[in-house]
Design a protein around this motif. Structure first.
Motif, PDB file in Angstrom:
ATOM      1  N   VAL A   1       0.839  -1.204   0.000  1.00  0.00           N
ATOM      2  CA  VAL A   1       0.000   0.000   0.000  1.00  0.00           C
ATOM      3  C   VAL A   1       0.872   1.251   0.000  1.00  0.00           C
ATOM      4  CG1 VAL A   1      -1.727   1.314   1.315  1.00  0.00           C
ATOM      5  CG2 VAL A   1      -1.966  -1.167   1.077  1.00  0.00           C
ATOM      6  N   ARG A   2       1.916   1.274   0.842  1.00  0.00           N
ATOM      7  CA  ARG A   2       2.803   2.447   0.934  1.00  0.00           C
ATOM      8  C   ARG A   2       3.481   2.760  -0.396  1.00  0.00           C
ATOM      9  NH1 ARG A   2       4.463   0.704   6.367  1.00  0.00           N
ATOM     10  NH2 ARG A   2       6.038  -0.607   5.439  1.00  0.00           N
ATOM     11  N   THR A   3       3.876   1.724  -1.110  1.00  0.00           N
ATOM     12  CA  THR A   3       4.616   1.933  -2.360  1.00  0.00           C
ATOM     13  C   THR A   3       3.695   2.166  -3.547  1.00  0.00           C
ATOM     14  OG1 THR A   3       4.711  -0.443  -2.793  1.00  0.00           O
ATOM     15  CG2 THR A   3       6.587   0.544  -1.601  1.00  0.00           C
ATOM     16  N   GLY A   4       2.390   2.054  -3.321  1.00  0.00           N
ATOM     17  CA  GLY A   4       1.448   2.273  -4.410  1.00  0.00           C
ATOM     18  C   GLY A   4       1.221   1.050  -5.282  1.00  0.00           C
TER      19      GLY A   4
ATOM     20  N   VAL B   1      -4.411   2.638  10.446  1.00  0.00           N
ATOM     21  CA  VAL B   1      -3.569   3.355  11.409  1.00  0.00           C
ATOM     22  C   VAL B   1      -2.232   3.708  10.760  1.00  0.00           C
ATOM     23  CG1 VAL B   1      -2.248   3.106  13.563  1.00  0.00           C
ATOM     24  CG2 VAL B   1      -4.663   2.447  13.477  1.00  0.00           C
ATOM     25  N   SER B   2      -1.664   2.779  10.029  1.00  0.00           N
ATOM     26  CA  SER B   2      -0.396   3.021   9.349  1.00  0.00           C
ATOM     27  C   SER B   2      -0.502   4.190   8.376  1.00  0.00           C
ATOM     28  CB  SER B   2       0.026   1.750   8.595  1.00  0.00           C
ATOM     29  OG  SER B   2       1.183   1.972   7.840  1.00  0.00           O
ATOM     30  N   ILE B   3      -1.581   4.219   7.622  1.00  0.00           N
ATOM     31  CA  ILE B   3      -1.784   5.304   6.658  1.00  0.00           C
ATOM     32  C   ILE B   3      -2.080   6.612   7.376  1.00  0.00           C
ATOM     33  CG2 ILE B   3      -3.349   6.171   4.870  1.00  0.00           C
ATOM     34  CD1 ILE B   3      -3.580   3.207   3.961  1.00  0.00           C
ATOM     35  N   ALA B   4      -2.981   6.573   8.352  1.00  0.00           N
ATOM     36  CA  ALA B   4      -3.396   7.800   9.047  1.00  0.00           C
ATOM     37  C   ALA B   4      -2.256   8.447   9.825  1.00  0.00           C
ATOM     38  CB  ALA B   4      -4.572   7.501   9.977  1.00  0.00           C
TER      39      ALA B   4
ATOM     40  N   GLU C   1       8.326   2.595   6.730  1.00  0.00           N
ATOM     41  CA  GLU C   1       9.544   1.862   7.070  1.00  0.00           C
ATOM     42  C   GLU C   1      10.655   2.855   7.393  1.00  0.00           C
ATOM     43  OE1 GLU C   1      11.061  -2.380   5.404  1.00  0.00           O
ATOM     44  OE2 GLU C   1      10.457  -0.878   3.975  1.00  0.00           O
ATOM     45  N   GLY C   2      11.328   2.629   8.501  1.00  0.00           N
ATOM     46  CA  GLY C   2      12.437   3.496   8.866  1.00  0.00           C
ATOM     47  C   GLY C   2      12.014   4.735   9.640  1.00  0.00           C
TER      48      GLY C   2
ATOM     49  N   THR D   1       1.043  11.116   3.781  1.00  0.00           N
ATOM     50  CA  THR D   1       0.135  10.072   3.340  1.00  0.00           C
ATOM     51  C   THR D   1      -1.070   9.987   4.269  1.00  0.00           C
ATOM     52  OG1 THR D   1       2.028   8.818   2.548  1.00  0.00           O
ATOM     53  CG2 THR D   1      -0.042   7.627   2.748  1.00  0.00           C
ATOM     54  N   VAL D   2      -2.264  10.261   3.743  1.00  0.00           N
ATOM     55  CA  VAL D   2      -3.495  10.151   4.521  1.00  0.00           C
ATOM     56  C   VAL D   2      -4.610   9.619   3.631  1.00  0.00           C
ATOM     57  CG1 VAL D   2      -2.976  11.989   6.160  1.00  0.00           C
ATOM     58  CG2 VAL D   2      -4.138  12.546   4.048  1.00  0.00           C
ATOM     59  N   VAL D   3      -5.621   9.029   4.250  1.00  0.00           N
ATOM     60  CA  VAL D   3      -6.803   8.601   3.520  1.00  0.00           C
ATOM     61  C   VAL D   3      -7.753   9.785   3.475  1.00  0.00           C
ATOM     62  CG1 VAL D   3      -8.722   6.971   3.504  1.00  0.00           C
ATOM     63  CG2 VAL D   3      -6.503   6.264   4.390  1.00  0.00           C
TER      64      VAL D   3
END
Length: 134
Positions: free
Chosen positions: A50-53, A88-91, A96-97, A106-108
């Motif tokens: 998800v993070r990398t698209g 939660v990760s997105i919000a 990583e790191g 990055t937000v929904v």
């Protein structure tokens, strides 16, 4: 899907879909419940996609439908837990790191946010999943 992916029959998307489904299978498995490292690793793989698209959150939720609507409480609970962890990760902009809780861009937003809020409101009525969603 890009032009080159369309001409190759969407193999890149199929590989990503297969990978996500494999990681979800692992995350909801009894093995992951017994060994949190197994579950954490599979969750991180999906977060990374998800993070990398490589995958969209809505795509992940759609793929997880059988887990989120399962008649087996433990499978539904683990499915909801995975979605909560992804949100939660997105919000929080967790990446990583970076330290957990640090913000980035990055937000929904918009329709996705409303759709996921509606989904979680509906899950509150699902007694077996309430604890995982909180």
């Amino acid at each position: 899907m890009g032009q080159s992916e369309a001409s190759t029959g969407g193999h890149k998307m199929d590989n990503i879909t297969d990978s996500i489904l494999e990681q979800v299978d692992i995350f909801v498995s009894d093995e992951a419940v017994k060994n949190s490292e197994v579950g954490s690793k599979s969750l991180e793989e999906v977060k990374q996609a998800v993070r990398t698209g490589n995958a969209r959150l809505e795509q992940v939720v759609t793929l997880m439908e059988p887990y989120l609507t399962s008649t087996t409480d433990s499978i539904r609970k683990r499915g909801v837990k995975m979605i909560v962890e992804l949100l939660v990760s997105i919000a929080t902009g967790e990446s990583e790191g970076k330290e957990k809780g640090k913000k980035n861009a990055t937000v929904v937003v918009g329709k996705q946010e409303a759709a996921f809020a509606a989904f979680f409101i509906s899950k509150i009525a699902d007694y077996a999943c309430v604890r995982e969603g909180l």
